[in-house]
Design a protein around this motif. Structure first.
Motif, short mmCIF file in Angstrom:
data_model
loop_
_atom_site.label_atom_id
_atom_site.label_comp_id
_atom_site.label_asym_id
_atom_site.label_seq_id
_atom_site.Cartn_x
_atom_site.Cartn_y
_atom_site.Cartn_z
N ALA A 59 16.77 -72.85 -34.39
CA ALA A 59 17.90 -72.93 -33.45
C ALA A 59 18.71 -71.63 -33.46
CB ALA A 59 18.79 -74.12 -33.79
N PHE A 60 18.53 -70.80 -34.49
CA PHE A 60 19.22 -69.52 -34.53
C PHE A 60 18.68 -68.54 -33.47
CE2 PHE A 60 20.66 -70.84 -38.72
CZ PHE A 60 21.96 -70.35 -38.72
N ILE A 61 17.45 -68.74 -33.01
CA ILE A 61 16.85 -67.82 -32.05
C ILE A 61 17.63 -67.79 -30.74
CG2 ILE A 61 14.78 -67.29 -30.70
CD1 ILE A 61 13.15 -68.42 -33.08
N PRO A 62 17.78 -68.91 -30.02
CA PRO A 62 18.54 -68.84 -28.77
C PRO A 62 20.02 -68.51 -29.01
CG PRO A 62 18.00 -71.11 -29.26
CD PRO A 62 17.25 -70.26 -30.24
N ALA A 63 20.57 -68.96 -30.13
CA ALA A 63 21.98 -68.68 -30.42
C ALA A 63 22.22 -67.19 -30.61
CB ALA A 63 22.43 -69.45 -31.65
N THR A 64 21.32 -66.52 -31.30
CA THR A 64 21.46 -65.08 -31.53
C THR A 64 21.28 -64.30 -30.25
OG1 THR A 64 20.64 -65.39 -33.78
CG2 THR A 64 20.59 -63.16 -32.90
N ILE A 65 20.31 -64.68 -29.45
CA ILE A 65 20.08 -64.01 -28.17
C ILE A 65 21.31 -64.15 -27.28
CG2 ILE A 65 18.73 -64.03 -26.04
CD1 ILE A 65 16.34 -65.01 -27.81
N ALA A 66 21.83 -65.37 -27.19
CA ALA A 66 23.00 -65.62 -26.35
C ALA A 66 24.24 -64.89 -26.88
CB ALA A 66 23.27 -67.12 -26.27
N LYS A 67 24.40 -64.83 -28.19
CA LYS A 67 25.54 -64.12 -28.79
C LYS A 67 25.52 -62.65 -28.41
CE LYS A 67 28.99 -63.49 -31.62
NZ LYS A 67 30.32 -63.88 -31.22
N LYS A 68 24.35 -62.04 -28.39
CA LYS A 68 24.23 -60.63 -28.01
C LYS A 68 24.58 -60.41 -26.54
CE LYS A 68 20.89 -59.34 -31.50
NZ LYS A 68 19.55 -58.85 -31.79
#
Length: 68
Positions: A16-25
């Protein structure tokens, strides 16, 4: 049996960190996207890749001279 379930749970928590990190950037809220990734990971990853940057993120990058 219980170990296999625990492995799956921890794997999903990590993925779940994958989409969260992409979106955070891209200037989005991390925890909203993390929750979204936990619920429907298969949809959240492509969605995070396809969304644009927020106006605030674009302004931040323009102010620092980065290419967007």
């Amino acid at each position: 049996m219980i170990w296999s379930r625990l492995i799956v749970v921890f794997l999903l928590l990590g993925l779940a960190f994958i989409p969260a990190t992409i979106a955070k950037k891209k200037g989005r809220r991390f925890w909203v996207w993390y929750t979204y990734g936990l619920c429907i990971l298969v949809v959240a990853i492509p969605h995070a890749l396809l969304i644009g940057k927020t106006k605030e993120q674009k302004a931040r990058e323009a102010g620092t001279g980065k290419d967007g």
